[in-house]
Scaffold this motif. Structure first.
Motif, PDB file in Angstrom:
ATOM      1  N   UNK A   2       1.299   9.981   4.324  1.00 17.37           N
ATOM      2  CA  UNK A   2       0.045   9.253   4.138  1.00 17.37           C
ATOM      3  C   UNK A   2       0.209   7.998   3.286  1.00 17.37           C
ATOM      4  N   UNK A   3       1.027   8.083   2.247  1.00 16.95           N
ATOM      5  CA  UNK A   3       1.221   6.929   1.363  1.00 16.95           C
ATOM      6  C   UNK A   3       1.897   5.777   2.112  1.00 16.95           C
ATOM      7  N   UNK A   4       2.994   6.070   2.746  1.00 14.92           N
ATOM      8  CA  UNK A   4       3.767   5.036   3.447  1.00 14.92           C
ATOM      9  C   UNK A   4       2.958   4.404   4.568  1.00 14.92           C
ATOM     10  N   UNK A   5       2.280   5.208   5.345  1.00 14.26           N
ATOM     11  CA  UNK A   5       1.539   4.687   6.501  1.00 14.26           C
ATOM     12  C   UNK A   5       0.303   3.898   6.065  1.00 14.26           C
ATOM     13  N   UNK A   6      -0.337   4.318   4.975  1.00 14.71           N
ATOM     14  CA  UNK A   6      -1.505   3.576   4.478  1.00 14.71           C
ATOM     15  C   UNK A   6      -1.087   2.212   3.936  1.00 14.71           C
ATOM     16  N   UNK A   7       0.066   2.150   3.313  1.00 16.15           N
ATOM     17  CA  UNK A   7       0.553   0.849   2.823  1.00 16.15           C
ATOM     18  C   UNK A   7       0.769  -0.120   3.980  1.00 16.15           C
ATOM     19  N   UNK A   8       1.226   0.399   5.114  1.00 19.70           N
ATOM     20  CA  UNK A   8       1.402  -0.453   6.292  1.00 19.70           C
ATOM     21  C   UNK A   8       0.067  -1.073   6.721  1.00 19.70           C
ATOM     22  N   UNK A   9      -0.999  -0.273   6.647  1.00 18.88           N
ATOM     23  CA  UNK A   9      -2.321  -0.759   7.055  1.00 18.88           C
ATOM     24  C   UNK A   9      -2.789  -1.894   6.155  1.00 18.88           C
ATOM     25  N   UNK A  10      -2.656  -1.706   4.838  1.00 17.15           N
ATOM     26  CA  UNK A  10      -3.101  -2.733   3.891  1.00 17.15           C
ATOM     27  C   UNK A  10      -2.220  -3.982   4.004  1.00 17.15           C
ATOM     28  N   UNK A  11      -0.931  -3.781   4.176  1.00 23.04           N
ATOM     29  CA  UNK A  11      -0.012  -4.910   4.336  1.00 23.04           C
ATOM     30  C   UNK A  11      -0.378  -5.741   5.552  1.00 23.04           C
ATOM     31  N   UNK A  12      -0.744  -5.071   6.627  1.00 19.42           N
ATOM     32  CA  UNK A  12      -1.153  -5.781   7.848  1.00 19.42           C
ATOM     33  C   UNK A  12      -2.389  -6.637   7.586  1.00 19.42           C
ATOM     34  N   UNK A  13      -3.362  -6.105   6.845  1.00 18.14           N
ATOM     35  CA  UNK A  13      -4.593  -6.851   6.577  1.00 18.14           C
ATOM     36  C   UNK A  13      -4.302  -8.093   5.750  1.00 18.14           C
ATOM     37  N   UNK A  14      -3.369  -7.980   4.815  1.00 20.68           N
ATOM     38  CA  UNK A  14      -2.994  -9.134   3.996  1.00 20.68           C
ATOM     39  C   UNK A  14      -2.292 -10.187   4.858  1.00 20.68           C
ATOM     40  N   UNK A  15      -1.447  -9.720   5.772  1.00 23.50           N
ATOM     41  CA  UNK A  15      -0.704 -10.640   6.637  1.00 23.50           C
ATOM     42  C   UNK A  15      -1.623 -11.435   7.565  1.00 23.50           C
ATOM     43  N   UNK A  16      -2.750 -10.860   7.955  1.00 21.66           N
ATOM     44  CA  UNK A  16      -3.656 -11.592   8.851  1.00 21.66           C
ATOM     45  C   UNK A  16      -4.643 -12.459   8.077  1.00 21.66           C
ATOM     46  N   UNK A  17      -4.461 -12.515   6.749  1.00 22.65           N
ATOM     47  CA  UNK A  17      -5.225 -13.486   5.963  1.00 22.65           C
ATOM     48  C   UNK A  17      -6.330 -12.944   5.094  1.00 22.65           C
ATOM     49  N   UNK A  18      -6.518 -11.633   5.036  1.00 23.40           N
ATOM     50  CA  UNK A  18      -7.566 -11.069   4.181  1.00 23.40           C
ATOM     51  C   UNK A  18      -7.168 -11.233   2.712  1.00 23.40           C
ATOM     52  N   UNK A  19      -8.098 -11.705   1.900  1.00 26.31           N
ATOM     53  CA  UNK A  19      -7.827 -11.946   0.477  1.00 26.31           C
ATOM     54  C   UNK A  19      -8.627 -11.013  -0.439  1.00 26.31           C
ATOM     55  N   UNK A  20      -9.742 -10.515   0.076  1.00 25.43           N
ATOM     56  CA  UNK A  20     -10.608  -9.645  -0.730  1.00 25.43           C
ATOM     57  C   UNK A  20     -10.873  -8.371   0.067  1.00 25.43           C
TER      58      UNK A  20
END
Length: 324
Positions: free
Chosen positions: A156-174
């Motif tokens: 769960x930890x590793x896979x959830x980090x992938x989700x947040x990392x993806x959101x940052x990569x597409x430009x989400x800042x907040x």
């Protein structure tokens, strides 16, 4: 009610002989077997399953404890388990626990009384001391339970980090996180993953609680936007809460994904039935349930497992709630 004694009397044989015929155990002559089978047909006798289980030491039933049958994630697990166990001619004794330790202990007691052959558990309330004296195989599903209890999970930890990392990569800042209950290990791990990813990227953590529930997450997101109007992304701890976030966005007249990106976790069918369809970390739910069921049947047959703890990977499935 016709009993085994009535059959024995009708066939002019002993009760033990009738039992051997019913359970196909031990030698019975063809003439005698024919007499017993004819008596069973004539009297329309139906064997008592509990009595047969005592004789055979197997009830051909397994228990399955889940925390919330209304969450679409768990019926998908149940379907996979039943598909496997039905083929093996087992009946599944399904129990909805609501994460209530009293209910879970009661279910386990009833399973023992009914000579259940094994049990699959999805629980955060049961402890090892509740189970270590049980003389039956146990497999933990969806959540790691204990090193001595076989399990089928994801990281769960590793896979959830992938989700947040993806959101940052597409430009989400907040990016806000709707977290699940504090007593559920999966929820805690997904929250920690979010916090660690945001901290390493020097972004603020914005958190609210949705309790893994649709209505609760919808209300939480509406309230969160009152104090944090600049939120441009939401990582939900499960898909049910992601749907709640989408509903909140509609109520607030926010366009998804133009104004707000949403990413869920689990991969339940709801994510494809709403509009826009939700980007999510898809767990191989069916495969997980199938693996757990096969592991349990393996243990029931007295075989050793090649792998005590099976960890599946998730897959980021990009849909309409996130921009390319």
């Amino acid at each position: 009610m016709v009993t085994i004694k009535d059959v024995a009397k009708e066939a002019e044989v002993s009760v033990a002989t009738v039992s051997r015929v019913l359970n196909n155990q031990g030698y019975v002559g063809e003439d005698t077997r024919g007499k017993v089978e004819e008596a069973i047909r004539r009297l329309k006798y139906r064997p008592n399953n509990v009595a047969r289980s005592l004789f055979k030491k197997k009830s051909k039933m397994i228990g399955f404890i889940v925390p919330d049958i209304t969450n679409p994630y768990f019926p998908q697990l149940v379907r996979a388990v039943e598909d496997v166990t039905n083929k093996a001619e087992y009946t599944t004794f399904l129990c909805n626990s609501d994460e209530d330790i009293k209910k879970e202990l009661m279910y386990i007691q009833k399973m023992q009384e009914n000579h259940i052959d094994g049990v699959i558990i999805v629980s955060n309330t049961l402890q090892l001391h509740h189970l270590e004296n049980l003389d039956l195989p146990i497999v933990a599903l969806d959540r790691f339970f204990h090193k001595n209890i076989p399990s089928v999970t994801i990281d769960n930890y590793k896979e959830a980090r992938k989700a947040v990392s993806y959101m940052i990569k597409i430009g989400c800042k907040s990016i806000a996180h709707i977290k699940g209950p504090d007593n559920i290990v999966n929820s805690v791990l997904r929250l920690k993953a979010y916090e660690d990813e945001m901290r390493e990227c020097n972004l603020p953590a914005i958190i609210c609680s949705g309790g893994y529930q649709f209505k609760e997450s919808e209300k939480a997101m509406i309230n969160l936007f009152k104090t944090n109007p600049g939120i441009d992304g939401v990582f939900a701890g499960n898909d049910v809460m992601a749907v709640g976030a989408l509903k909140a966005a509609n109520r607030l007249n926010l366009k998804v994904p133009e104004d707000l990106a949403i990413v869920g976790f689990d991969g339940i069918e709801w994510t494809e039935t709403v509009s826009p369809e939700i980007t999510t970390m898809v767990q191989p739910i069916y495969q997980m349930g199938k693996r757990a069921a096969n592991m349990l049947l393996h243990l029931i047959d007295g075989k050793e497992l090649e792998d005590m703890h099976v960890v599946f990977k998730t897959e980021l499935t990009i849909r309409e709630t996130t921009k390319a």
